[in-house]
Design a protein around this motif. Structure first.
Motif, PDB file in Angstrom:
ATOM      1  N   ARG A  46       0.828  -1.210   0.000  1.00 38.06           N
ATOM      2  CA  ARG A  46       0.000   0.000   0.000  1.00 38.06           C
ATOM      3  C   ARG A  46       0.861   1.259   0.000  1.00 38.06           C
ATOM      4  NH1 ARG A  46      -5.393  -1.104   1.143  1.00 38.06           N
ATOM      5  NH2 ARG A  46      -5.815  -3.118   2.133  1.00 38.06           N
TER       6      ARG A  46
ATOM      7  N   PHE B  23      -7.940  -4.551  -0.855  1.00 34.11           N
ATOM      8  CA  PHE B  23      -6.765  -4.064  -1.564  1.00 34.11           C
ATOM      9  C   PHE B  23      -6.944  -4.203  -3.077  1.00 34.11           C
ATOM     10  CE2 PHE B  23      -2.889  -5.413  -3.774  1.00 34.11           C
ATOM     11  CZ  PHE B  23      -2.196  -4.211  -3.750  1.00 34.11           C
TER      12      PHE B  23
ATOM     13  N   SER C 248      -8.958  -1.598  -4.446  1.00 31.84           N
ATOM     14  CA  SER C 248      -8.358  -0.258  -4.400  1.00 31.84           C
ATOM     15  C   SER C 248      -7.368  -0.008  -5.527  1.00 31.84           C
ATOM     16  CB  SER C 248      -7.640  -0.060  -3.056  1.00 31.84           C
ATOM     17  OG  SER C 248      -6.442  -0.835  -3.005  1.00 31.84           O
TER      18      SER C 248
ATOM     19  N   THR D  53      -6.301   3.811  -7.024  1.00 37.74           N
ATOM     20  CA  THR D  53      -4.930   4.152  -6.646  1.00 37.74           C
ATOM     21  C   THR D  53      -4.031   4.284  -7.865  1.00 37.74           C
ATOM     22  OG1 THR D  53      -5.211   2.893  -4.596  1.00 37.74           O
ATOM     23  CG2 THR D  53      -2.967   3.474  -5.205  1.00 37.74           C
TER      24      THR D  53
END
Length: 513
Positions: free
Chosen positions: A164, A190, A193, A197
């Motif tokens: 991350r 995750f 995301s 991101t």
């Protein structure tokens, strides 16, 4: 110094050629030259460092630029041969500033290479504690803010926390392997995301030892929110996701497993798709996918788990000839994993292969069909004439057919004469014609020799006179490095042929000298 050399664009162009012109495998000369330019001339310092770190920069090297009392290499090497960098004292702000100066220039990061299962070896590994300390510094921005390419393995929750901090909006390529045995609580979150991101992501690969339905859904949802993808390698995709991907004008390469019983309602565009690699439970479902595309594929690979009869494969070839562009296709691979029961063994004949002969620009053909391929010298001539640009031809490398081969050394010569670019040939040959001749001058061969064939695999060709066969092959294949065979020494019914081919291979190498 000439004024033009102070212009950053000219420096960039000249210094990039330093990297291009270094033909050595490890690029040591380019590294040394760029490092010297960065040290000896302040005008060149920043551009030379940028190129040096873009090409060769790693997070391990950035760590090694910090004070030597901070980190150290473990004296005991791991099983993979890596030296592990470990933290020797507390990380300070000054240490971080040094790391940051080099981290800004890093474009590629691979911590997946520490996994020996991928067949790679990393000389320097990094201890998780050291990585965690770096990741804890300045949580307001990514650890490597200009990173464009990332390879990562997820074993547990700790790997997720680290990745991350490394994910960034500049990322264009993400290779992700999930090796977690037990559930990782935040893994689905995750995966979801990734799209917000990394909105500029162009290449996405997701591999998993056990791709659960929940993880598959998260990957599918992520794909639906990425709009600039050029390359996708992932697991099972359903029809809905494929409909979305088919409308992406940027998509060039797609590797997937097809959901069982997937039903497509509409035509799938995939107008720019060039490389398709599809794994399906059965051949017809894979062909159904291909037949719905408006494509100009250059590479097509189809893998099937279930045994497929010759009639189904013949139908596949006909449909491929109808729906895939003859002018564009260069590589064709069809693999069937399951072998047929002996009583259901079927055979493909030349007329079944005829639709494939229309793809006259093929350079690579790999067919391991799960059924026999019955060819004779006439068929060999037709194949060779239809595929004059062929570089790799592999026919049933792993299948022992109960039917003896009908291709003689004359058929082999057809390939050698009509396919001058051939580098690898896998074909079962009946060498009895050579073995029965008393005269080993082989005047009928003429001046036929092949100057490019490097690998010749005779698969399950039977052999009785190793010396005669070796003499013939050494005369027509002067550049061949290896002669392979598929007979297994450990099996009683195959040991005889394995030993004779082993002897023929040794004689072949000796006669070439």
């Amino acid at each position: 110094m000439a004024r033009c050399l102070f212009i950053p664009e000219i420096q960039l162009s000249v210094f990039q050629w330093i990297f291009v012109l270094d033909a050595s495998h490890e690029r040591h000369v380019a590294q040394a030259t760029l490092a010297a330019l960065a040290r000896t001339c302040s005008a060149f310092h920043h551009i030379a460092l940028d190129i040096l770190w873009q090409q060769f920069g790693t997070i391990a090297r950035a760590i090694q630029c910090m004070p030597h009392d901070l980190w150290g290499g473990d004296a005991i090497k791991s099983e993979s041969g890596c030296i592990c960098l470990k933290l020797h004292r507390h990380l300070t702000k000054d240490d971080w500033n040094i790391f940051r100066r080099y981290a800004l220039r890093i474009r590629h990061l691979s911590l997946a290479t520490q996994d020996v299962r991928r067949g790679k070896k990393l000389m320097v590994d990094i201890d998780d504690e050291l990585l965690a300390c770096l990741a804890s510094m300045d949580a307001t921005q990514p650890l490597l803010p200009n990173l464009t390419s990332l390879e990562w393995i997820i074993y547990d929750e700790r790997d997720l926390r680290l990745i991350r901090r490394i994910m960034t909006k500049s990322l264009t390529s993400l290779f992700l392997e999930v090796w977690a045995i037990s559930p990782v609580p935040d893994l689905l979150q995750f995966i979801s995301s990734i799209a917000p991101t990394c909105p500029s992501l162009r290449k996405l690969t997701v591999h998993s030892v056990a791709l659960s339905s929940h993880l598959r859904n998260s990957v599918s949802q992520t794909l639906c929110h990425l709009h600039h993808l050029t390359t996708i390698h992932c697991g099972i995709l359903d029809a809905e996701v494929l409909n979305h991907l088919s409308r992406l004008p940027s998509l060039l390469e797609l590797k997937l497993a097809l959901q069982p019983n997937a039903e497509f309602q509409n035509e799938l565009l995939f107008e720019q798709l060039q490389v398709l690699d599809v794994h399906a439970q059965d051949i017809p479902s894979a062909v159904d996918l291909v037949s719905r595309m408006r494509n100009k594929l250059t590479n097509l690979s189809i893998f099937s788990d279930n045994h497929t009869g010759a009639s189904v494969l013949a139908q596949l070839f006909r449909r491929l000839s109808t729906f895939v562009s003859h002018d564009s296709l260069r590589r064709l691979q069809i693999m069937v994993a399951e072998r047929p029961p002996h009583d259901l063994f079927s055979v493909l004949k030349l007329e079944d292969l005829h639709p494939l002969l229309s793809f006259n620009r093929l350079t690579h053909v790999l067919l391991d069909t799960g059924c026999g391929i019955s060819l004779d010298d006439v068929a060999a001539l037709e194949l060779a004439q239809a595929w004059p640009n062929i570089m790799q031809l592999v026919l049933n490398k792993f299948l022992e057919s109960p039917l003896p081969s009908s291709i003689s050394p004359i058929g082999l010569l057809c390939f050698l004469k009509h396919c001058p670019d051939l580098l690898e040939l896998t074909l079962e040959i009946d060498f009895s014609f050579i073995e029965e001749q008393d005269d080993q001058s082989h005047y009928w061969v003429g001046d036929t020799t092949h100057q490019h064939l490097s690998i010749f695999d005779v698969t399950y060709s039977k052999i009785h006179d190793a010396a005669k066969v070796a003499a013939f092959l050494s005369g027509v294949l002067p550049r061949t490095v290896h002669v392979h065979y598929s007979w297994i020494h450990a099996l009683d019914d195959q040991r005889e042929y394995a030993e004779r081919w082993n002897e023929a291979s040794r004689l072949f190498m000796r006669m070439k000298r």
